[in-house]
Design an enzyme around this catalytic site. Structure first.
Site, PDB file in Angstrom:
ATOM      1  N   LYS A  36       0.785  -1.142   0.139  1.00 19.17           N
ATOM      2  CA  LYS A  36      -0.057  -0.065   0.053  1.00 19.17           C
ATOM      3  C   LYS A  36       1.021   1.244   0.165  1.00 19.17           C
ATOM      4  O   LYS A  36       1.777   1.208   0.544  1.00 19.17           O
ATOM      5  CB  LYS A  36      -0.946  -0.098   1.257  1.00 19.17           C
ATOM      6  CG  LYS A  36      -1.857   1.224   1.540  1.00 19.17           C
ATOM      7  CD  LYS A  36      -2.848   1.393   0.405  1.00 19.17           C
ATOM      8  CE  LYS A  36      -3.560   2.937   0.475  1.00 19.17           C
ATOM      9  NZ  LYS A  36      -4.256   2.977  -0.343  1.00 19.17           N
ATOM     10  N   CYS A 122      -2.334   9.732  -6.299  1.00 17.18           N
ATOM     11  CA  CYS A 122      -3.431   9.589  -5.621  1.00 17.18           C
ATOM     12  C   CYS A 122      -4.393  10.631  -5.823  1.00 17.18           C
ATOM     13  O   CYS A 122      -4.100  11.767  -5.602  1.00 17.18           O
ATOM     14  CB  CYS A 122      -3.071   9.681  -4.197  1.00 17.18           C
ATOM     15  SG  CYS A 122      -4.532   9.349  -3.103  1.00 17.18           S
TER      16      CYS A 122
END
Ligand code: RRO
Length: 311
Positions: A36, A122
């Site tokens: 992650k 992101c």
């Protein structure tokens, strides 16, 4: 380094945050593991509900929940497969600080970290844009990043996770910037930012942060993912740029994997389908791909990589 015989990775995001999740991947038939995306310190991320999927794909606004970069460094001692740490600071300085800390760790520890996938895309940090959409900032980021890298002798693979681009000339601009730096790979694409999926029976959004908008993945994004891989492949070929391409976006069966290879992908990541099906998806999709390759009498992936024909 990347394995030669297994082109599949998990996409950074689903089920690669905790120790149990990373060990689950390590015990699976995935080729390489990506963590992650991590920040300097642990983060709990955005408000729930923040993930939803239907049979066409997913929407998320996780907001970078992760256990902090140190945890992902330590996990390298427990992972035997090729291991990539995904890095996504809350701003460029934080991201570069993590890059430096990871390189220091690699320099001074026996443990093996094969690569860094630096996330420039992101879509879910409230109040922040994506570095991948600001070409000047991106160029300066690469410069700073490779200046740091020069100080270290042990060099992991360095790659960048890019947002989807929608203008053909953007592929040209981004390729020209990347040409200046020793980048090993790019991953395209991250989710398509700020989409909206609605539960029409309830007249509600499916997730809560940012008034319901979030990153879209799955079938919804496959045409965009294919086009991004294809356009980078064409640009790299034209400009003689030797950067590997990891295709990502809507891969859920062997045919999808085959299509990404035709567009020029070297490796493949699976996100939404991995979340749905868990680690068995890697074995299933790679077996389905093998059936297609055998049927077409293809002995090596090089025979089809980038061989998409224009009608
Ligand atoms: O955590 C997220 O919200 C997230 C990240 Br860091 C990313 O790169 N892509 C995405 O769809 N969600």
């Amino acid at each position: 380094m990347f394995p030669d015989n297994n082109i599949f990775l998990n996409a950074s995001g689903p089920k690669c945050t905790t120790q149990d999740e990373l060990i689950n991947l390590n015990n699976s038939q995935v080729g390489s593991i990506v963590s992650k995306s991590c920040t300097l310190l642990e983060r709990s991320g955005n408000e729930e509900p923040r993930y939803y999927h239907n049979n066409m794909g997913s929407i998320n606004s996780m907001g970078l929940p992760n256990l902090g970069h140190k945890f992902y460094l330590e996990m390298s001692k427990k992972i035997s497969k090729p291991y990539f740490i995904s890095i996504a600071g809350l701003n460029c300085d934080e991201s570069l600080e993590i890059v430096e800390k990871v390189l220091k760790y690699i320099e001074t520890n026996e443990t093996k970290i094969d690569g860094l996938e630096i996330n420039l895309s992101c879509p879910n940090i409230i109040g922040k844009g994506q570095i991948g959409y600001d070409f000047e900032v991106m160029d300066k980021y690469f410069l700073d990043c490779f200046t740091i890298l020069k100080k270290y002798s042990k060099k992991p693979l360095i790659g960048f996770k890019l947002p989807p681009y929608f203008e053909i000339h953007h592929f040209d601009i981004v390729s020209d910037i990347m040409k200046k730096y020793p980048i090993d790979f790019i991953t395209c694409i991250n989710s398509i930012g700020n989409g909206l999926i609605i539960d029409f029976t309830k007249k509600k959004t499916c997730i809560r942060p940012k008034y319901g908008v979030g990153g879209i993945g799955g079938d919804y994004v496959k045409p965009t993912g294919l086009s991004n891989v294809w356009n980078f492949y064409l640009n790299f070929k034209k400009k003689n740029i030797k950067i590997k391409i990891i295709g990502c976006g809507g891969i859920k069966k062997g045919q999808d994997a085959y299509e990404y290879l035709l567009c020029g992908a070297d490796y493949l990541q699976i996100g939404t389908q991995f979340y749905r099906e868990d680690v068995v998806c890697f074995k299933r999709i790679s077996e389905e791909l093998k059936i297609i390759l055998n049927y077409n009498k293809i002995n090596s992936l090089e025979e089809i990589r980038g061989k998409l024909e224009v009608i």
